[in-house]
Design an enzyme around this catalytic site. Structure first.
Site, PDB file in Angstrom:
ATOM      1  N   CYS A 122       0.920  -1.145  -0.094  1.00  0.00           N
ATOM      2  CA  CYS A 122       0.018  -0.141  -0.030  1.00  0.00           C
ATOM      3  C   CYS A 122       1.135   1.308   0.068  1.00  0.00           C
ATOM      4  CB  CYS A 122      -1.062  -0.005   1.241  1.00  0.00           C
ATOM      5  SG  CYS A 122      -0.122   0.356   2.842  1.00  0.00           S
ATOM      6  N   CYS A 173      -3.018  -4.731   1.648  1.00  0.00           N
ATOM      7  CA  CYS A 173      -1.639  -4.638   1.623  1.00  0.00           C
ATOM      8  C   CYS A 173      -0.868  -5.822   2.203  1.00  0.00           C
ATOM      9  CB  CYS A 173      -1.295  -3.357   2.260  1.00  0.00           C
ATOM     10  SG  CYS A 173       0.822  -3.153   2.522  1.00  0.00           S
ATOM     11  N   CYS A 182       1.207  -4.564   5.754  1.00  0.00           N
ATOM     12  CA  CYS A 182       0.577  -4.117   7.117  1.00  0.00           C
ATOM     13  C   CYS A 182      -0.798  -4.791   7.049  1.00  0.00           C
ATOM     14  CB  CYS A 182       0.513  -2.752   6.947  1.00  0.00           C
ATOM     15  SG  CYS A 182      -0.782  -2.005   5.922  1.00  0.00           S
ATOM     16  N   ASP A 188      -5.594  -7.228  66.152  1.00  0.00           N
ATOM     17  CA  ASP A 188      -6.537  -8.459  66.210  1.00  0.00           C
ATOM     18  C   ASP A 188      -7.728  -8.104  66.372  1.00  0.00           C
ATOM     19  OD1 ASP A 188      -4.055  -9.986  66.265  1.00  0.00           O
ATOM     20  OD2 ASP A 188      -4.036  -9.657  68.431  1.00  0.00           O
TER      21      ASP A 188
END
Length: 532
Positions: free
Chosen positions: A21, A112, A115, A347
């Site tokens: 492309c 393309c 890509c 605790d």
């Protein structure tokens, strides 16, 4: 101004003919300024074709076994007259039109071969709008964002193949092309899309933003492109527990850096074959980095654990300090989950009085993150009104880094306690007064039996800085202690079967036990105190 020069013409022509492309052509020609990439795709294609227009005779001289001047498209697709030699997979062939202009079977928005459509379909405004619609529908509050793009790992293989092709072609002209002379796909994608995302959402793109928009691409058709690398570079592809596939982008890049060029060419076509379909978007996700809320809490109940008390999967008590605070924060911040931490813990039967104990809560993936100081005050009041077992003060938003102050030097900090002690022998006031004179008493504490299931066995030296006694009756007295943080007070009183030495029992020569214990102060100057 068109970014390519006459020197680029041969490479651009070659790439276009093999199915690449225009934007990828720019990348491999080293075009490193943004503007050309941002042009609409069709406009780019037209400009590129104009740039590559050549006289028929010039073009024909480039083609082995030149065909007649007029060639029907169908004949071209059938690969007659030796034209198949121009592409390994029979696609991306050059079309020679009557007027001598150049085109490509792939140039009419075909996918393309480098890509896989990323710089074609997924850079246009239509796609950007679709992503932004998902972002806006996610319900997150944000003033900037970071865009995270994940490409299929095989794209790296195709980029490598295209680079080798161009490198070879330039070598024929005594020119060189290093890998970093080309523009990376991700860079080009950012140049094109960042301004579009920013414009559509009305906020800046910021690499440090806590709000992340993640877009993940896949291309099933070419997923096996990188499999040959595993046979050649097996050390690069080691299974990991948190990875679904060994073919991660990092592993593929590592292998590509390692493989010899001739070995690569034997295994993978240069140029890459043209695919039939573009990439697909498999995931668009929004996430916000954690935000942190800190404060101090008082605990007034002797029947409330700091965190949920669960033994062998069975819950022992209905609530906890953590939940009484965090439940409200989760709702208001619209967070997915939370992590609670504090400066020490008491605790279940111990109260925390005075200015309270510092705590911090990490709120994971919050959808709401912006609050005024007044809204935070109202949230604090809401927590305090919801229960008489706890109270919260100094509630505020803090940074991740600031939480470090809560833990810094925790062992060196001091804490003050008040204990009601019982003795088996009858005592007089004079029997306990000597404790008032003891200063900085060093004690050795072997991990208490009651916490041995969750803490490693060790002997820890702690300091009792001071003690003050208040006589109650012949079997009871109240002991106020200032100690080093991390001291087990109950064990200091009863001795834990000799595991804490010395202890109140050994000092007084009695059997003693602790009936009530309160934390009077935790001397950590964090978070900053706020005005009521």
């Amino acid at each position: 101004m068109f970014p390519l020069t006459v020197e680029n013409k041969h490479v651009a022509q070659l790439l276009l003919s093999t199915g690449t492309c225009p934007r990828c052509i720019f990348r491999f020609c080293g075009v490193d300024f943004h503007a050309p990439y941002k042009l609409p795709y069709k406009e780019l294609l037209n400009e590129l074709q104009k740039f590559l227009e050549t006289e028929k005779d010039e073009l024909i001289s480039e083609v082995p076994n030149p065909p007649p001047k007029k060639i029907r498209l169908q004949e071209l697709e059938d690969g007659i007259d030796g034209m198949d030699n121009l592409s390994q997979n029979g696609e991306g062939k050059i079309l020679i039109i009557e007027d001598g202009s150049i085109a490509s079977k792939n140039s009419n928005l075909n996918v393309c071969n480098v890509c896989l459509g990323i710089l074609q379909d997924f850079c246009e405004k239509e796609f950007i709008k679709k992503v932004c619609q998902k972002v806006e529908a996610s319900g997150f509050e944000f003033t900037n964002l970071v865009l995270s793009i994940s490409f299929p790992p095989q794209l790296s293989v195709r980029e490598h193949a295209a680079w080798l092709l161009v490198k070879q072609e330039m070598g024929k002209q005594s020119l060189s092309l290093e890998r970093n002379d080309t523009v990376q796909l991700k860079e080009a994608y950012k140049w094109i899309t960042h301004p579009l995302f920013s414009e559509e959402l009305g906020v800046p793109i910021d690499g440090k933003s806590l709000f992340e928009v993640s877009v993940v691409f896949a291309h099933p058709e070419t997923v096996e492109d990188c499999h040959f690398l595993r046979a050649i570079c097996p050390d690069c592809f080691k299974p990991a527990k948190n990875k679904q596939s060994v073919f991660t982008r990092m592993a593929v890049m590592k292998a590509l850096n390692k493989i010899k060029e001739e070995d690569f060419r034997k295994q993978f076509p240069c140029p890459p074959n043209s695919p039939k379909a573009v990439c697909s978007v498999v995931e668009i996700e929004c996430a916000h980095g954690a935000v942190f809320v800190a404060g101090r809490y008082n605990k007034y109940s002797r029947n409330l654990p700091q965190t949920p008390w669960i033994i062998d999967g069975e819950r022992k008590l209905d609530s906890s300090v953590e939940e009484l605070i965090s439940d409200h924060l989760l709702t208001v911040f619209k967070a997915e989950s939370f992590n609670f931490s504090s400066s020490g813990r008491e605790d279940v039967d111990v109260r925390t009085l005075g200015n309270g104990r510092p705590f911090a809560i990490e709120l994971v993936n919050p959808h709401r993150v912006h609050f005024t100081s007044q809204e935070i005050k109202e949230l604090q009041q809401k927590i305090n009104n919801s229960s008489n077992k706890i109270q919260v003060r100094d509630l505020q938003l803090v940074t991740r880094e600031a939480i470090g102050h809560m833990k810094e030097g925790e062992e060196e900090k001091t804490k003050t306690y008040s204990a009601l002690i019982w003795t088996n022998k009858a005592i007089q006031r004079k029997d306990i007064e000597f404790l008032d004179d003891i200063k900085d008493l060093k004690i050795d504490q072997k991990t208490p039996l009651r916490v041995l299931h969750r803490r490693p066995l060790a002997v820890r030296t702690r300091i009792i800085h001071s003690m003050e006694t208040h006589y109650v009756d012949e079997h009871h007295f109240r002991l106020y202690l200032k100690t080093q943080a991390g001291t087990y007070i109950k064990e200091f009183v009863h001795g834990d079967f000799g595991r804490t030495k010395p202890n109140i029992c050994s000092l007084m020569d009695v059997t003693a036990d602790i009936l009530e214990l309160d934390v009077e102060s935790v001397d950590v100057d964090w978070p900053p105190a706020l005005d009521d």
